[in-house]
Motif scaffolding. Structure first.
Motif, PDB file in Angstrom:
ATOM      1  N   ASP A  78     -14.283  34.299  38.879  1.00 24.25           N
ATOM      2  CA  ASP A  78     -15.217  35.358  39.302  1.00 24.25           C
ATOM      3  C   ASP A  78     -14.810  36.721  38.758  1.00 24.25           C
ATOM      4  O   ASP A  78     -15.625  37.480  38.238  1.00 24.25           O
ATOM      5  CB  ASP A  78     -15.283  35.424  40.836  1.00 24.25           C
ATOM      6  CG  ASP A  78     -16.044  34.243  41.414  1.00 24.25           C
ATOM      7  OD1 ASP A  78     -16.513  33.399  40.618  1.00 24.25           O
ATOM      8  OD2 ASP A  78     -16.150  34.157  42.657  1.00 24.25           O
ATOM      9  N   LYS A  79     -13.501  37.045  38.927  1.00 28.21           N
ATOM     10  CA  LYS A  79     -13.067  38.405  38.540  1.00 28.21           C
ATOM     11  C   LYS A  79     -13.265  38.626  37.045  1.00 28.21           C
ATOM     12  O   LYS A  79     -13.608  39.713  36.596  1.00 28.21           O
ATOM     13  CB  LYS A  79     -11.613  38.664  38.960  1.00 28.21           C
ATOM     14  CG  LYS A  79     -10.614  37.694  38.374  1.00 28.21           C
ATOM     15  CD  LYS A  79      -9.181  38.014  38.801  1.00 28.21           C
ATOM     16  CE  LYS A  79      -8.260  37.013  38.114  1.00 28.21           C
ATOM     17  NZ  LYS A  79      -6.917  37.105  38.220  1.00 28.21           N
ATOM     18  N   ASP A  80     -13.065  37.574  36.232  1.00 25.81           N
ATOM     19  CA  ASP A  80     -13.251  37.701  34.776  1.00 25.81           C
ATOM     20  C   ASP A  80     -14.718  37.917  34.428  1.00 25.81           C
ATOM     21  O   ASP A  80     -15.074  38.751  33.598  1.00 25.81           O
ATOM     22  CB  ASP A  80     -12.803  36.417  34.057  1.00 25.81           C
ATOM     23  CG  ASP A  80     -11.301  36.321  33.901  1.00 25.81           C
ATOM     24  OD1 ASP A  80     -10.590  36.719  34.835  1.00 25.81           O
ATOM     25  OD2 ASP A  80     -10.841  35.846  32.838  1.00 25.81           O
ATOM     26  N   ILE A  81     -15.580  37.125  35.085  1.00 20.75           N
ATOM     27  CA  ILE A  81     -17.016  37.204  34.785  1.00 20.75           C
ATOM     28  C   ILE A  81     -17.538  38.589  35.170  1.00 20.75           C
ATOM     29  O   ILE A  81     -18.293  39.216  34.420  1.00 20.75           O
ATOM     30  CB  ILE A  81     -17.802  36.123  35.579  1.00 20.75           C
ATOM     31  CG1 ILE A  81     -17.191  34.745  35.386  1.00 20.75           C
ATOM     32  CG2 ILE A  81     -19.298  36.174  35.275  1.00 20.75           C
ATOM     33  CD1 ILE A  81     -17.742  33.872  34.356  1.00 20.75           C
ATOM     34  N   ASP A  82     -17.091  39.084  36.327  1.00 16.97           N
ATOM     35  CA  ASP A  82     -17.578  40.386  36.782  1.00 16.97           C
ATOM     36  C   ASP A  82     -17.139  41.493  35.821  1.00 16.97           C
ATOM     37  O   ASP A  82     -17.901  42.408  35.501  1.00 16.97           O
ATOM     38  CB  ASP A  82     -17.071  40.689  38.198  1.00 16.97           C
ATOM     39  CG  ASP A  82     -17.638  39.692  39.213  1.00 16.97           C
ATOM     40  OD1 ASP A  82     -18.615  38.983  38.856  1.00 16.97           O
ATOM     41  OD2 ASP A  82     -17.114  39.611  40.334  1.00 16.97           O
ATOM     42  N   ARG A  83     -15.903  41.394  35.354  1.00 19.24           N
ATOM     43  CA  ARG A  83     -15.386  42.422  34.429  1.00 19.24           C
ATOM     44  C   ARG A  83     -16.141  42.353  33.098  1.00 19.24           C
ATOM     45  O   ARG A  83     -16.496  43.380  32.528  1.00 19.24           O
ATOM     46  CB  ARG A  83     -13.893  42.141  34.220  1.00 19.24           C
ATOM     47  CG  ARG A  83     -13.079  43.287  33.767  1.00 19.24           C
ATOM     48  CD  ARG A  83     -12.903  44.340  34.845  1.00 19.24           C
ATOM     49  NE  ARG A  83     -11.978  45.369  34.368  1.00 19.24           N
ATOM     50  CZ  ARG A  83     -12.143  46.656  34.530  1.00 19.24           C
ATOM     51  NH1 ARG A  83     -13.192  47.113  35.183  1.00 19.24           N
ATOM     52  NH2 ARG A  83     -11.262  47.519  34.070  1.00 19.24           N
TER      53      ARG A  83
END
Ligand code: KIV
Ligand code: ZN
Length: 510
Positions: A78-83
């Motif tokens: 999730d954190k990668d996709i959001d960034r």
């Protein structure tokens, strides 16, 4: 009528993963602009979550590029996709490329996950990416060593979740052309919804087969090839853009597809990437190597003079050779200088940086009669580099005499403080490096030192590349000058600055 083959360039992401090849935000924007000029369809600008600097670089490329799609890599987290979504937000056309490993060895040893868990995470990540864009690429990492039945399952699910491009990476460069082509063919045939996505090939060159494997994939239905300028990339590198593009263009009798690439910019792009990363192009490299169109044997030269096609299958001019026309000279003014650099995709963020670069140009024009585009590019690379340095070269004096030891006297500015030192050893470059090192508190290991000429002639700029290793970190430094001892000092200082400016960055694949 040829079908279109999409060119996805990953010089700024997978290319940048080569040890020491990291690029600054401005350098990435400069390379992206030349890729856009070449009509590259998709530019993978980086791995946004790697560090704040990587995020800013992807964002800057997304904002600077209008005609190509700009993409950020993201692990299936999730954190990668959001960034990634945040970084590409302002792009005219933005893509998120998410990946997760699917080979037994990667799932078991690296991810410590079961195939079902990997499948669930892949679906979740693709769905999450749809919050940011409808252009989503999914890669089953190490597909080249993955079980084909599992690939079919996970790819079908990824397409159902919203993936529009399915990229098949041969992550470790293990595949053989007919086998890789067969994998692509089977995937397209067996996956029920395969017509809803473009299939892509992403090959590494560990066995020297990246270009062949990519072409084989395209012959079996892939309509996107992922590649890098000069084949830059970790270990033996990635598929080389120039080779794949020119193979397809030259053999239109074999391939029923072609790319949109404007090949005339290939050489300029190759030189820019080489001078920014410090990865020198070998002379016998296809298309962009110094010898790629040179004929040594008298019989060949004779044949080429009588009729070019006897020994040449491509026109050197078509990929940008012989276009290094004289552009500026001693009497050229500031406006002509600015305009020419504008044509090369270089813009100055302030009058001060323009003035600084123009002063260097005048200095160079005093030493060198003919100034070519390559000289201007080298000069700008250097000016942009210096802007961020804490160590700067103030002066260098070298004494050499046949049969005697060489002495170097160096003055540096370190964090604004002036320091001087001298050293005496058997070589001028060696003495210069020793003198510099005696003024800094680190002891890196020199891994590579090379000198190349930027253009022809004995008054040419000499470009020096230096690779240093310090506490596990590898950096490259470049320096240019008409005097190669000065280029060497600049390159060494450039590399030392990078060692000192240590930035924590996450690697996407570990
Ligand atoms: O080689 C590889 O598997 C990659 C993926 C991140 C696509 O670069
Ligand atoms: Zn890769």
């Amino acid at each position: 009528m040829s079908e279109k083959l999409i060119i996805f360039d990953t010089t700024l992401r997978d290319g940048e993963q080569s040890p020491g090849a990291s690029m600054t935000k401005d350098e990435k924007v400069r390379i992206a602009k030349i890729l856009e000029k070449m009509r590259v369809d998709v530019i993978e600008a980086g791995f946004a979550i790697a560090s704040p600097g990587d995020f800013e670089a992807v964002k800057a490329v997304a904002e600077a590029i209008k005609d190509s799609t700009v993409c950020s890599l993201a692990r299936a987290l999730d954190k990668d996709i959001d960034r990634a979504g945040e970084a590409i937000k302002n792009a005219n056309s933005g893509r998120i490329h998410t990946f997760i490993a699917t080979s037994d060895i990667h799932m078991k040893m690296k991810l410590k996950m079961t195939p079902d868990e990997v499948l669930t995470q892949a679906i979740h990540s693709v769905k999450r990416a749809t919050k940011y864009t409808n252009d989503i690429e999914f890669s089953p990492e190490d597909a080249g060593r993955s079980d084909i039945d599992f690939l079919c399952r996970i790819i079908e699910a990824a397409i159902d979740a919203g993936a529009t491009t399915i990229n098949i990476p041969d992550t470790v460069g293990y595949n053989i052309p007919h086998q890789f082509g067969e994998t692509i063919r089977q995937l397209i045939e067996r996956i029920p919804n395969s017509d809803k996505a473009i299939f892509s090939a992403h090959c590494h060159n560990d066995l020297g087969l990246a270009v062949s494997n990519s072409l084989s994939a395209a012959l079996n239905g892939a309509r996107q090839i992922e590649c890098t300028i000069n084949g830059l990339g970790e270990r033996a590198g990635n598929t080389s853009l120039e080779e794949v593009v020119m193979a397809i263009r030259t053999r239109q009798d074999v391939f029923n597809f072609d790319t949109n690439i404007n090949a005339e910019h290939i050489l300029a792009a190759s030189r820019l990437v080489s001078s920014i990363t410090g990865f020198v192009v070998q002379p016998n490299k296809a298309i962009v190597g110094a010898n790629a169109f040179a004929h040594e044997a008298g019989i060949h030269q004779d044949g080429v003079l009588k009729h070019r096609e006897t020994y040449e299958i491509m026109c050197a001019e078509d990929v940008g050779w012989n276009s290094n026309k004289l552009v500026l000279g001693k009497h050229s003014g500031r406006n002509a200088f600015k305009a020419r650099l504008g044509e090369l995709g270089v813009e100055f963020d302030s009058e001060a940086t323009l003035n600084d670069a123009f002063a260097k140009f005048k200095d160079l024009a005093d030493k060198k009669h003919d100034i070519f585009d390559e000289d201007l590019q080298a000069l700008v690379t250097e000016t942009q580099t210096e802007a961020t340095e804490v160590i700067r070269l103030l002066s260098l004096k070298v004494c050499t005499e046949t049969g005697e030891e060489n002495t170097a006297e160096v003055s540096l500015s370190i964090n604004g403080e002036e320091k001087s030192a001298s050293a005496k050893t058997s070589g001028a470059v060696d003495a210069t490096f020793h003198a510099i090192l005696s003024m800094v508190n680190i002891e890196p290991t020199l891994q590579l030192y090379s000198v190349t000429n930027v253009t022809q002639g004995t008054d040419a700029l000499g470009e020096v590349n230096v690779r240093l290793e310090h506490e596990g970190k590898i950096v490259n430094g470049q320096g240019v000058d008409t005097d190669i001892i000065t280029s060497s000092a600049k390159a060494y200082i450039h590399a030392l600055n990078k060692v000192m400016a240590h930035v924590e960055r996450a690697h996407p694949q570990v």
